[in-house]
Write a protein that holds these residues in place. Structure first.
Motif: not given
Length: 326
Positions: A91-92, A114, A141, A231, A235, A237
């Motif tokens: 997630p980016v 975000i 990641y 978030d 999740r 990011w």
């Protein structure tokens, strides 16, 4: 290796204030609007930015309900975000547009806002099991980044191949005052130059020699608790890709280790549990990292004392050059 002083979480301005951007989407702003917002003395909510000639204490500004803008000196962040989005499931933020402000030598990267909290801010609230889960996610990641296979992978350094990016890499990564280690076509060229400098410095017995046997992999290069957002769905990011590039596998762990001391200074507390998880996240590459640090110290810390003097670039911007003190 510096972390951006304010990341996307801190770009969230106080909800209780009346925001000029409230209700406005990124698409309603022209390129000229965004440039003006960044270059003027205030953010859209009127917050002064006197601490920095362009941005004050903020490198990220939320200017719309759905977007932020970040000012950087190279195209690396925008290029890497696109690369990561295409080749991984990490997630980016999505890049929406990139504006060049030639008179300032800046790029303005407009990307998704975000909503989340910095991992550093919630770290103390997590159980040991939750911290280990975070480490496992970040390990995944990093593994994905190392699998990214693009033609640019064969060239060491920041993803932006421009002269300015090369200058920053030479100074920041290698601590090279002369700017000779910022731009190479292949990893072998870089290794040959490092070995040449080792011989000239008489440090072969201390450091040994380098080779190009470790493959170059995509590296975040500033992975710390302030550059990971959590978030509402928990999740993780990854943000702040401005120093990312292709480096040997040990590099991510080396960067995390060097950044740990800075994080402890910023947060004014020890982060021993974060340090313990670094090996899980990046793998065991301590021998290679130690060898590089020994080389950098041996080759560049024995030079004559130097001082920084400003030099003017063709676009009228300024960088710091280094001259020897007689």
């Amino acid at each position: 290796m510096s972390s951006e002083s304010v990341n996307q979480e801190e770009a969230t301005l106080a909800e209780s204030k009346a925001m000029r951007w409230q209700g406005r989407k990124e698409k309603s702003f022209t390129d000229e609007d965004i440039v003006e917002l960044v270059m003027c003395n205030t953010t859209p909510d009127g917050l002064a930015k006197a601490d920095h000639p362009y941005l004050g204490h903020r490198t990220v500004i939320r200017f719309a309900e759905d977007a932020v803008v970040k000012a950087v000196y190279t195209r690396t962040e925008a290029l890497v975000l696109a690369m990561v989005a295409e080749h991984t499931s990490i997630p980016v933020p999505k890049v929406r547009r990139v504006l060049e402000v030639k008179r300032r030598g800046l790029y303005l990267v407009v990307m998704d806002f975000i909503r989340g909290r910095q991992l550093a801010a919630v770290w103390g609230e997590l159980s040991e099991e939750e911290k280990e889960q975070v480490a496992q996610t970040l390990q995944g990641y990093v593994h994905q980044l190392r699998k990214v296979d693009v033609p640019r992978r064969r060239i060491p350094g920041y993803v932006d191949e421009g002269d300015r990016a090369a200058w920053f890499m030479s100074r920041v990564v290698f601590n090279d005052d002369d700017g000779t280690l910022g731009k190479f076509a292949t990893q072998q060229e870089l290794v040959d130059r490092m070995n040449e400098l080792t011989e000239l410095n008489g440090s072969v017995e201390v450091v040994g020699r380098f080779d190009a046997s470790n493959p170059l992999v995509l590296t975040h290069n500033d992975l710390n608790g302030r550059n990971v957002l959590v978030d509402e769905d928990k999740r993780l990011w990854m943000v702040d890709w401005s120093e990312s590039g292709f480096f040997p596998e040990f590099w991510e762990g080396l960067a995390m280790q060097l950044q740990l001391a800075n994080e402890e200074h910023v947060q004014n507390r020890k982060l021993s549990d974060w340090g313990k998880l670094m090996t899980m996240i990046c793998g065991e590459r301590q021998a290679e990292a130690s060898k590089f640090l020994t080389w950098r110290t041996a080759v560049y810390h024995r030079r004559p004392r130097k001082e920084a003097v400003p030099i003017e670039l063709p676009d009228g911007d300024y960088l710091m050059s280094i001259e020897e003190v007689e």
